[in-house]
Design an enzyme around this catalytic site. Structure first.
Site, PDB file in Angstrom:
ATOM      1  N   ASP A 178       0.950  -1.208   0.010  1.00 54.17           N
ATOM      2  CA  ASP A 178      -0.167  -0.128  -0.018  1.00 54.17           C
ATOM      3  C   ASP A 178       0.908   1.052   0.074  1.00 54.17           C
ATOM      4  O   ASP A 178       1.853   1.494  -0.696  1.00 54.17           O
ATOM      5  CB  ASP A 178      -0.968  -0.061   1.217  1.00 54.17           C
ATOM      6  CG  ASP A 178      -2.127   0.932   0.998  1.00 54.17           C
ATOM      7  OD1 ASP A 178      -3.184   0.596   0.596  1.00 54.17           O
ATOM      8  OD2 ASP A 178      -1.964   2.020   1.513  1.00 54.17           O
ATOM      9  N   TYR A 305      -3.511  10.981   1.147  1.00 61.26           N
ATOM     10  CA  TYR A 305      -4.063  10.726  -0.048  1.00 61.26           C
ATOM     11  C   TYR A 305      -4.248  12.318  -0.805  1.00 61.26           C
ATOM     12  O   TYR A 305      -4.485  12.082  -2.058  1.00 61.26           O
ATOM     13  CB  TYR A 305      -5.860  10.578   0.483  1.00 61.26           C
ATOM     14  CG  TYR A 305      -5.730   8.910   0.612  1.00 61.26           C
ATOM     15  CD1 TYR A 305      -6.086   8.003  -0.427  1.00 61.26           C
ATOM     16  CD2 TYR A 305      -5.559   8.566   1.789  1.00 61.26           C
ATOM     17  CE1 TYR A 305      -6.338   6.846  -0.157  1.00 61.26           C
ATOM     18  CE2 TYR A 305      -5.627   6.893   1.992  1.00 61.26           C
ATOM     19  CZ  TYR A 305      -5.995   6.438   1.062  1.00 61.26           C
ATOM     20  OH  TYR A 305      -6.054   4.980   1.191  1.00 61.26           O
ATOM     21  N   HIS A 359      -4.692  -7.762  -0.186  1.00 65.26           N
ATOM     22  CA  HIS A 359      -4.155  -6.659  -0.034  1.00 65.26           C
ATOM     23  C   HIS A 359      -3.247  -6.600   1.161  1.00 65.26           C
ATOM     24  O   HIS A 359      -1.974  -5.963   1.443  1.00 65.26           O
ATOM     25  CB  HIS A 359      -4.894  -5.342  -0.191  1.00 65.26           C
ATOM     26  CG  HIS A 359      -4.426  -4.090  -0.039  1.00 65.26           C
ATOM     27  ND1 HIS A 359      -3.446  -3.558  -1.209  1.00 65.26           N
ATOM     28  CD2 HIS A 359      -4.301  -2.914   0.581  1.00 65.26           C
ATOM     29  CE1 HIS A 359      -3.003  -2.361  -0.983  1.00 65.26           C
ATOM     30  NE2 HIS A 359      -3.389  -2.258   0.139  1.00 65.26           N
TER      31      HIS A 359
END
Length: 383
Positions: A178, A305, A359
């Site tokens: 990630d 983000y 993930h």
């Protein structure tokens, strides 16, 4: 730079307040037959919250986390929390592990013993690592950045200082998934003299910049799958990257809201066949959520983000540090990247297609990931 030992010790008042909030939950309605199609399923979340209120024991998990050697240090005015577990073997090599979102340093709690003490888990003591697991800035028990703009590149520089100036490692391995994948790659690009090798479980959505005409059919298929995945599943990232403060009011105030936001991602991004508890226990889901809740870091965790549109690599840049890639089949976006795409910016030395997993590989399939890390970095021990 000074290092202080650290133990998690959440005040009882925080836990009492949590219980009161859980008891006062005002549940929404749900259309008939919704399942998980509209987001987190109401029946499942009620089941999870009932367990949270009546059976989950934070103090037991706090004690387990405190069995790891934890520390805090200050780098560039920012307090950084990290685990530093020494390897049990003839010549442990240092390995820096970086987590992502919506997980935490807890992502690695199963894999740390496998890497530091392989002999106790059926492995070779010669494969032992010194394992370093920092909490990203704004996550868990690291400080929240006081200003906006905490980028992957800035975090990579923090990690470089942690490894060399704080811990005294002149050379080390680095791995992650990630955000941890992008930070690991950025660290290797900026500090090839220190990073001897890297291991990643995903390529990163914004590292793959090249002329479409140069792409192979397999590369085009993969990038098309990425775009389709974002169209179907990427609304969370757009909100967290554009209006995070608006979202944070609800998630920071409501533990059930926070759980609903996070659990849906663990289900959607794992190899669980639609049942999140095929991959994670209730205790694992809740311990990860609790780390966000007790530290009030859901808002600060959104910071990366806002940097998502800034690529870690510019077109044509290539990381010369030897790299390993492990692809878990249910990782996002659900299509395996072709090796030639990875080799556009990575010097791939080791490529593994895993039989299962998603993930959150270190939580879902710790044994598979640990063995791949050992195999990937074994040549460096032999050199």
């Amino acid at each position: 730079m000074s290092i202080q030992t650290f133990k998690i010790a959440i005040p009882q008042a925080v836990l009492d307040d949590l219980q009161e909030r859980l008891a006062r939950t005002r549940w929404p309605d749900e259309v008939e037959g919704a399942g998980w199609d509209y987001g987190t399923n109401l029946a499942y979340l009620k089941e999870l919250v009932d367990y949270w209120r009546n059976e989950y024991d934070w103090r037991a998990h706090e004690a387990k986390l405190n069995s790891f050697a934890q520390f805090r240090t200050e780098i560039d005015g920012l307090g950084i929390h990290f685990i530093h577990e020494r390897g049990k073997g003839p010549n442990p090599i240092p390995l820096l592990l970086t987590h992502g979102w919506p997980d935490s340093f807890y992502r690695f709690h199963k894999i740390i013993p496998l890497l530091t003490d392989p002999a106790s888990h059926g492995g070779d003591p010669a494969d032992a690592f010194d394992v370093i697991v920092p909490s990203l800035p704004g996550f868990g028990f690291s400080d929240r950045p006081r200003k906006s703009g905490m980028t992957k590149a800035q975090t990579a520089e923090l990690w470089a200082s942690l490894m060399k100036s704080v811990l005294g490692y002149n050379q080390y391995m680095a791995a992650g998934g990630d955000f941890g994948s992008g930070i690991t790659q950025t660290l290797a690009l900026a500090h090839p003299e220190a990073v001897a090798g890297i291991h990643v479980t995903d390529l990163g959505f914004y590292n793959l910049h090249t002329d479409q005409q140069e792409l192979t059919p397999a590369e085009k298929q993969y990038l098309g799958a990425q775009q389709g995945w974002f169209f179907r599943e990427g609304a969370y990232g757009m909100i967290q990257g554009t209006k995070p403060q608006t979202l944070a009011y609800g998630l920071n105030d409501s533990p059930v809201g926070l759980a609903g936001w996070i659990v849906e991602k663990f289900r959607a991004w794992s190899d669980c066949d639609g049942n999140v508890e095929h991959s994670f226990s209730k205790d694992e889901l809740l311990t990860n959520i609790m780390i966000y809740w007790v530290t009030q870091t859901i808002n600060s965790s959104f910071a990366y983000y806002r940097d998502m549109n800034t690529p870690a690599l510019q077109p044509g840049q290539h990381i010369e540090v030897p790299a390993a890639f492990a692809r878990f089949p249910r990782d996002i976006p659900g299509v395996n990247p072709p090796r030639e795409l990875a080799e556009r910016h990575l010097r791939i030395q080791h490529w593994t297609q895993m039989p299962r997993g998603g993930h959150f590989a270190a939580l879902e399939e710790p044994e598979l990931l640990a063995e791949d890390l050992r195999a990937s970095f074994r040549p460096f021990r032999e050199a």
